[in-house]
Design an enzyme around this catalytic site. Structure first.
Site, short mmCIF file in Angstrom:
data_model
loop_
_atom_site.label_atom_id
_atom_site.label_comp_id
_atom_site.label_asym_id
_atom_site.label_seq_id
_atom_site.Cartn_x
_atom_site.Cartn_y
_atom_site.Cartn_z
N THR A 175 50.32 2.64 -23.89
CA THR A 175 49.87 1.89 -25.26
C THR A 175 50.23 3.17 -26.31
O THR A 175 50.87 2.84 -27.28
CB THR A 175 48.42 1.59 -25.15
OG1 THR A 175 48.27 0.74 -23.94
CG2 THR A 175 48.10 0.91 -26.31
N LYS A 206 40.70 12.51 -25.76
CA LYS A 206 39.42 13.19 -26.26
C LYS A 206 38.78 13.68 -24.86
O LYS A 206 38.08 14.53 -25.05
CB LYS A 206 38.34 12.03 -26.59
CG LYS A 206 38.13 10.62 -25.77
CD LYS A 206 38.49 9.36 -26.16
CE LYS A 206 38.96 8.47 -25.19
NZ LYS A 206 39.13 7.29 -25.44
N LYS A 209 33.22 12.11 -28.12
CA LYS A 209 33.61 12.06 -29.33
C LYS A 209 32.74 12.72 -30.39
O LYS A 209 33.17 13.64 -30.94
CB LYS A 209 33.98 10.55 -29.76
CG LYS A 209 35.35 9.89 -29.14
CD LYS A 209 35.33 8.57 -29.55
CE LYS A 209 36.63 8.07 -28.90
NZ LYS A 209 36.50 6.29 -28.96
N1 HSE Z 1 37.68 2.81 -25.45
C1 HSE Z 1 37.89 3.40 -26.78
C2 HSE Z 1 37.16 2.43 -27.51
C3 HSE Z 1 39.21 3.74 -26.94
O1 HSE Z 1 36.89 1.54 -27.41
O2 HSE Z 1 36.84 2.95 -28.60
C4 HSE Z 1 39.55 4.58 -28.26
O3 HSE Z 1 39.00 6.05 -27.82
#
Ligand code: HSE
Length: 402
Positions: free
Chosen positions: A11, A100, A200
Site C-alpha cells: 500500500t 513506526k 507513535k
Molecule cells: N493502523 C494505523 C492506523 C495505520 O489505523 O492509524 C497508520 O499507522
C-alpha cells in the site's frame, strides 16, 4: 539525479511511486534535482504494472548499486526491515521510512549510524500518516521547551469510536464494518489494544525530550471495553470518548500513557473524527498548537515518505539534525497521576460507591440496574483502591482535564 529504491510494493510503497509520478514536476523543482525510481524490492512480480521492469527480488542488487542514494523502507515490521535499513545507512545511503515499529524499537541507533555515515534516517510518515509532525518537532519548534503532547494517533480506533458516538453502534459491530471497508486489519489487535498509538507516542516523546522513551514502559489501554452505553453517558455530559496518547514532562519525571478518555466539546481534539488524527502540542513560549490531517492511508502516508526523500535530496552528504539520543528516559508509574474518573457500577453497589467516593451527583441516562457518577480529582492509586474496596465496576473512563 537522485536514484531511489523502494522496499516493499504494498500500500505505502506503491503510494510512494504514485506520489513521485503524479507530482514529479513540483517535487523535482523542490528537490532541485530529478527523483528517479530505480528499483522496487518485493517478493512478488507485478506483470502489467508500469514499474514492472524496476522490480527486483534481491536486496543486494540495491545495496551494491552506488547510484542508489535514497531508500524508502515501506515494508513494515522489524525483520528484515531493520537489517536492510542498517546496512543501507552503513553504506551511506539515506533511509526514509513509514515503519513506526522499527523507529520505536531502533530509532536512536539508526539515527546515530546515519550521522556517522553522513546520510539520513528520516521517519516523517511513522507518526500521523501524512500529517507533518516529526518535522515541526525537529525543525520548527526549536525555540520551545515542549511540555506536553496529546494526540489522536490511530485512525482505525478513531473511526470506530466516531461511529459508536454518532450512530450508537456497538464496538464489535463497527469493528467488523471497519474491517470490511479495509480500515482495520483482519487482526486488529495492534490498533484496538492501543499498541500502535503507544509506539507513535514513544517516538513523539523521544523527540520531545531528545532521549529515548521506551514504548514498553508506557501504560497502554485500548478501546475494547468501551460500549455504546458509555457514549450515552458521555453525551449526557457533553463529552465524547477518544483514544488519547499523551506525554508530559512533569516535576516527578516523564509521564506517558495511552488510554480512552472522555473529552469535552470545548477541547480541540473533540472535533477530530473518523480516520483523522491530530497532535496537540504545548510549548512553554508558543502555548498550544495543533497538527491535523489524515493519519493513515496510501497517499497521505506516501506523501510524508516522499517529503523525506526531498529532504535527503536537499541535504546530500549531510545529516539533518535530529535530537534523539540513545540514553533511556525513565517513564514514571502512572499511579500518582491525578484526574477525575467516570464510573459505572451495579445499582446494588450505589451505597458502597457513595461511601467510598463521597457524595456524588448521579449521571442518569435511564439504564436500569446501574449507578453512574463522576469522581473528584484523585490519583490512579486512590481510585483503584476505592474500586477494589467496592468490589469492582462495570466500566470506568478517565476524564481529560480542560
Ligand atoms: N493502523 C494505523 C492506523 C495505520 O489505523 O492509524 C497508520 O499507522
Amino acid at each position: 539525479m537522485i536514484h531511489v529504491a523502494v522496499l516493499g510494493y504494498g500500500t505505502v510503497g506503491s503510494g510512494v511511486v504514485e506520489v513521485i509520478e503524479t507530482n514529479k514536476k513540483d517535487i523535482n523543482k523542490r528537490a532541485a534535482t530529478e527523483l528517479n525510481i530505480k528499483y522496487i524490492l518485493d517478493l512478488r512480480d507485478f506483470p502489467g504494472d508500469p514499474y514492472e521492469s524496476k522490480v527486483v527480488h534481491d536486496y543486494e542488487v540495491i545495496l551494491n548499486d552506488p547510484e542508489v542514494t535514497v531508500i524508502c523502507e515501506t515494508m513494515g515490521g522489524i525483520n528484515p526491515a531493520y537489517d536492510f535499513s542498517k546496512r543501507a545507512l552503513l553504506a551511506g545511503k539515506s533511509v526514509c521510512t513509514s515503519n513506526k515499529e522499527l523507529v520505536a524499537n531502533h530509532g536512536p541507533e539508526l539515527i546515530s549510524i546515519a550521522r556517522e555515515h553522513h546520510c539520513n534516517y528520516l521517519f516523517e510518515a511513522s507518526v500521523g500518516g501524512g500529517i507533518p509532525i516529526i518535522r515541526p518537532l525537529n525543525y520548527s519548534l526549536t525555540a520551545e521547551k515542549i511540555d506536553s503532547i496529546t494526540g489522536i494517533l490511530n485512525g482505525t480506533t478513531n473511526y470506530i469510536l466516531t461511529k459508536m458516538d454518532k450512530e450508537g453502534a456497538d464496538f464489535e459491530e463497527v469493528l467488523k464494518e471497519a474491517q470490511d471497508k479495509g480500515y482495520a486489519e483482519r487482526n486488529p489487535e495492534a490498533d484496538v489494544e492501543g499498541y500502535d498509538a503507544c509506539r507513535k507516542i514513544a517516538i513523539l516523546s523521544s523527540l520531545m525530550c531528545g532521549k529515548n522513551v521506551k514504548y514498553e514502559e508506557i501504560y497502554t489501554e485500548g478501546i475494547t471495553k468501551i460500549s455504546s452505553a458509555d457514549f450515552l453517558y458521555a453525551k449526557q455530559m457533553n463529552k465524547s470518548v477518544k483514544l488519547l496518547a499523551m506525554s508530559r514532562d512533569t516535576e516527578n519525571g516523564f509521564f506517558a500513557m495511552v488510554a480512552p478518555f472522555m473529552i469535552s466539546k470545548e477541547h480541540p481534539l473533540y472535533c477530530v473524527n473518523d480516520v483523522f488524527n491530530a497532535i496537540y502540542v504545548h510549548g512553554n513560549m508558543l502555548g498550544d498548537s495543533m497538527y491535523y490531517g489524515r493519519g493513515a492511508g496510501k497517499l497521505p502516508t506516501a506523501s510524508a515518505v516522499v517529503s523525506d526523500v526531498v529532504d535527503c535530496a536537499r541535504h546530500q552528504g549531510k545529516t539533518v539534525m535530529c535530537f534523539w539520543e540513545n540514553e533511556d528516559v525513565k517513564v514514571v508509574n502512572i499511579e500518582n497521576d491525578k484526574g477525575k474518573f467516570f464510573v459505572r457500577v451495579d445499582s446494588d453497589k450505589k451505597d458502597a460507591a457513595i461511601e467510598a467516593f463521597g457524595a456524588l451527583a448521579e449521571i442518569n441516562v435511564g439504564i436500569e440496574k446501574e449507578f453512574a457518577f463522576m469522581t473528584q480529582v484523585m490519583t490512579e492509586k486512590e481510585f483503584n483502591d476505592k474500586i477494589e474496596k467496592i468490589g469492582g465496576c462495570i466500566n470506568r473512563i478517565r476524564i481529560l482535564s480542560a
